[in-house]
Write an enzyme that holds these catalytic residues in place. Sequence first.
Site, PDB file in Angstrom:
ATOM      1  N   ARG A 119       0.838  -1.198   0.000  1.00  0.00           N
ATOM      2  CA  ARG A 119       0.000   0.000   0.000  1.00  0.00           C
ATOM      3  C   ARG A 119       0.872   1.247   0.000  1.00  0.00           C
ATOM      4  O   ARG A 119       1.828   1.371   0.755  1.00  0.00           O
ATOM      5  CB  ARG A 119      -0.923   0.029   1.209  1.00  0.00           C
ATOM      6  CG  ARG A 119      -1.786   1.290   1.176  1.00  0.00           C
ATOM      7  CD  ARG A 119      -3.019   1.194   1.987  1.00  0.00           C
ATOM      8  NE  ARG A 119      -3.784   2.427   1.844  1.00  0.00           N
ATOM      9  CZ  ARG A 119      -4.931   2.621   2.447  1.00  0.00           C
ATOM     10  NH1 ARG A 119      -5.443   1.683   3.218  1.00  0.00           N
ATOM     11  NH2 ARG A 119      -5.567   3.754   2.284  1.00  0.00           N
ATOM     12  N   ASP A 132      -9.575  -2.578   7.460  1.00  0.00           N
ATOM     13  CA  ASP A 132     -10.313  -1.802   8.446  1.00  0.00           C
ATOM     14  C   ASP A 132     -10.754  -2.693   9.596  1.00  0.00           C
ATOM     15  O   ASP A 132     -11.179  -3.836   9.386  1.00  0.00           O
ATOM     16  CB  ASP A 132     -11.579  -1.190   7.826  1.00  0.00           C
ATOM     17  CG  ASP A 132     -11.275  -0.068   6.851  1.00  0.00           C
ATOM     18  OD1 ASP A 132     -10.264   0.631   7.042  1.00  0.00           O
ATOM     19  OD2 ASP A 132     -12.051   0.109   5.897  1.00  0.00           O
ATOM     20  N   ASP A 163      -6.541  -2.335   1.800  1.00  0.00           N
ATOM     21  CA  ASP A 163      -7.060  -1.530   2.894  1.00  0.00           C
ATOM     22  C   ASP A 163      -7.582  -2.532   3.914  1.00  0.00           C
ATOM     23  O   ASP A 163      -8.320  -3.451   3.547  1.00  0.00           O
ATOM     24  CB  ASP A 163      -8.187  -0.624   2.397  1.00  0.00           C
ATOM     25  CG  ASP A 163      -8.699   0.320   3.463  1.00  0.00           C
ATOM     26  OD1 ASP A 163      -7.903   0.757   4.307  1.00  0.00           O
ATOM     27  OD2 ASP A 163      -9.914   0.631   3.442  1.00  0.00           O
ATOM     28  N   ARG A 213      -6.177   1.514  -4.086  1.00  0.00           N
ATOM     29  CA  ARG A 213      -5.188   1.023  -3.137  1.00  0.00           C
ATOM     30  C   ARG A 213      -4.909  -0.451  -3.355  1.00  0.00           C
ATOM     31  O   ARG A 213      -5.776  -1.190  -3.795  1.00  0.00           O
ATOM     32  CB  ARG A 213      -5.639   1.252  -1.705  1.00  0.00           C
ATOM     33  CG  ARG A 213      -6.924   0.523  -1.383  1.00  0.00           C
ATOM     34  CD  ARG A 213      -7.653   1.150  -0.268  1.00  0.00           C
ATOM     35  NE  ARG A 213      -8.178   2.407  -0.700  1.00  0.00           N
ATOM     36  CZ  ARG A 213      -9.195   3.018  -0.147  1.00  0.00           C
ATOM     37  NH1 ARG A 213      -9.796   2.494   0.868  1.00  0.00           N
ATOM     38  NH2 ARG A 213      -9.623   4.161  -0.584  1.00  0.00           N
TER      39      ARG A 213
END
Length: 165
Positions: free
Chosen positions: A86, A100, A98, A95
């Site tokens: 990234r 989360d 990611d 990207r």
Amino acid sequence: MMTSTQHIIYLGLGTNLGNRQLNLRTAVTLFSPKVTVIDQSPIYQTPPWGYTEQADFLNQVIKAETKLRPTALLRYLKRIEKRVGRTATFRWGPREIDIDILFYADRVINTRKLTIPHPRLHQRAFMLVPLADLAPDLAHPLTGQTIQQHLAEVDCTEIENFNPD
């Protein structure tokens, strides 16, 4: 920093640059030893959210457990994102990966650096669909609604099961 007990967490993964399948697989492999994967949702192909002038994403949700405290977990996941490749772009931009934190047990955290549950989770079909595969009856600690109830309130028409063959 680690706690002495394991905490159930749900992580949302997304990628739309490079070899998207490999990006997801690599991230999951790198979770060990501090994050132990319990279950993985199917992979879904989804249109971009926020900034729409970019390639479709592959998204997946991982159920795991960790002894890391929430802020240490965030730092650990950011290091994994860098290892997968990234690079900094712009908010909601393309990207390589990611990761989360969607949920950390039933904790509610709201600091400058970290918000758990993920603040826009209940609005994002691309996370609710794979999360419902793993935990449809999981109650959102702020809304009190289950993942399945939140899923019924969003448009899922563009979320497709990803089958590369």
